[in-house]
Design a protein around this motif. Sequence first.
Motif, PDB file in Angstrom:
ATOM      1  N   PHE A   1       0.827  -1.207   0.000  1.00  0.00           N
ATOM      2  CA  PHE A   1       0.000   0.000   0.000  1.00  0.00           C
ATOM      3  C   PHE A   1       0.865   1.263   0.000  1.00  0.00           C
ATOM      4  CE2 PHE A   1      -3.786  -2.297   2.170  1.00  0.00           C
ATOM      5  CZ  PHE A   1      -4.242  -2.726   0.942  1.00  0.00           C
TER       6      PHE A   1
ATOM      7  N   ASP B   1       0.731   4.113  -2.686  1.00  0.00           N
ATOM      8  CA  ASP B   1       0.423   5.455  -2.192  1.00  0.00           C
ATOM      9  C   ASP B   1       1.474   6.455  -2.666  1.00  0.00           C
ATOM     10  OD1 ASP B   1      -1.399   7.044  -0.519  1.00  0.00           O
ATOM     11  OD2 ASP B   1       0.319   7.332   0.783  1.00  0.00           O
TER      12      ASP B   1
ATOM     13  N   SER C   1      -9.425  -0.632   1.648  1.00  0.00           N
ATOM     14  CA  SER C   1      -8.301   0.289   1.511  1.00  0.00           C
ATOM     15  C   SER C   1      -8.232   0.860   0.097  1.00  0.00           C
ATOM     16  CB  SER C   1      -6.992  -0.415   1.861  1.00  0.00           C
ATOM     17  OG  SER C   1      -6.999  -0.834   3.212  1.00  0.00           O
TER      18      SER C   1
ATOM     19  N   GLU D   1      -8.433   4.775  -0.822  1.00  0.00           N
ATOM     20  CA  GLU D   1      -7.374   5.419  -1.605  1.00  0.00           C
ATOM     21  C   GLU D   1      -7.961   6.140  -2.816  1.00  0.00           C
ATOM     22  OE1 GLU D   1      -4.066   6.892  -1.773  1.00  0.00           O
ATOM     23  OE2 GLU D   1      -3.631   4.962  -0.806  1.00  0.00           O
TER      24      GLU D   1
ATOM     25  N   ASP E   1      -9.739   9.249  -1.706  1.00  0.00           N
ATOM     26  CA  ASP E   1      -8.752  10.265  -1.356  1.00  0.00           C
ATOM     27  C   ASP E   1      -8.243  10.973  -2.604  1.00  0.00           C
ATOM     28  OD1 ASP E   1      -7.206  11.516   0.752  1.00  0.00           O
ATOM     29  OD2 ASP E   1      -5.467  10.454  -0.051  1.00  0.00           O
TER      30      ASP E   1
ATOM     31  N   LYS F   1      -9.169   4.191   4.166  1.00  0.00           N
ATOM     32  CA  LYS F   1      -7.800   4.100   3.670  1.00  0.00           C
ATOM     33  C   LYS F   1      -6.861   3.426   4.670  1.00  0.00           C
ATOM     34  CE  LYS F   1      -4.152   7.083   1.776  1.00  0.00           C
ATOM     35  NZ  LYS F   1      -3.778   8.467   1.421  1.00  0.00           N
ATOM     36  N   THR F   2      -7.136   3.596   5.951  1.00  0.00           N
ATOM     37  CA  THR F   2      -6.174   3.152   6.961  1.00  0.00           C
ATOM     38  C   THR F   2      -6.748   2.240   8.039  1.00  0.00           C
ATOM     39  OG1 THR F   2      -4.871   5.159   6.640  1.00  0.00           O
ATOM     40  CG2 THR F   2      -4.506   3.943   8.683  1.00  0.00           C
TER      41      THR F   2
END
Length: 351
Positions: free
Chosen positions: A87, A91, A171, A175, A178, A200-201
Amino acid sequence: MIDLTPDQRSAIDAAIDQSVDRLRARTATLGEGAHALGEALTAATADGKRFRPALVVAAFRAFGGAESDVPSLWQVAAAFEILHTAFLIHDDLIDRDVERRGMPNVAGRFHARAMSAGADERGARIVADAASVLAGDLLLFEAARIIAAAPVDEATRAALTDVLDEAVLVSAVGELADAEHASRADYPDAHALLAAAHDKTAVYSFRAPLRAGAILAGAPSHAPLAEAAAELGLAFQLVDDLIGTFGTRRQAGREPGADLRESKRTPLIALARETPQWPRVSSALAVAHTGPIAVRRAQQAIEASGARGELERMVSESLARARLHASSPALPAAAVDLLERLAVAIEARIP
């Protein structure tokens, strides 16, 4: 937040190394580019905090597991570190970052490799992007392969696979949200940004490893554990938001106020937008990239708007909900204690 003993750390590192060494050995026979990719994977997985594996081990012990009886514990714990690294690589690609922990990341390594081979900037960026996508994909599959090959019974394997499946899916959704929020002409509301932060987390960093540890210990599916873990994960992410805006260099691991310098669309800024002081905050944010004095003025404007206090209140509420779920009589005392220690550690991170 959760400390590993030297022996536990060593066992997890050995399991990670075993997986990465397998990948590196296989890529070494497939040409120079593949060999470089294997080396980049080795570097990416080295020297992490091992926070997620630590949660797997802590939950396993809290639900009565004995390390000597479940040799697959270390492999499963390693899978969550490898998932985390995958990830991070993706990211970094999305954020166009070429460094991680002050060193060239996968993209940085392959950008430099392409430039040294005569590529122009555009060509080097294409190579760096491709390497990042492929490195992350390899590690995602490696995490799944570890779970699939773990020496556990079929019911346990199925439960672990479900946990991993949820972590990857949620996730990915977080993402994407985001990225979409960052590209919008208008500003997303606080609720949308909070949902993205959670997705996401929170699932892969808290709920998934804690559930995996409980499953390995032979515990049934515990809804209170999953719900408490999700709230802890959200609180952790919101505190990260505060650290990115108000934290010290030591807390943030980078320049203070980095989120302000980079104009990140965070729940904190969304909350400030909902206050009458937004024009002043907006003006301060517009010049925050110019230096430390401008950053400090932006911090003061956000604080004066009440957004910082509101976000801290939301952290407290999330932790209160986590503690409420953790108080379920269905959870063993050791699990309740673990969840409380995590809540206290998250509170201690508030800058």
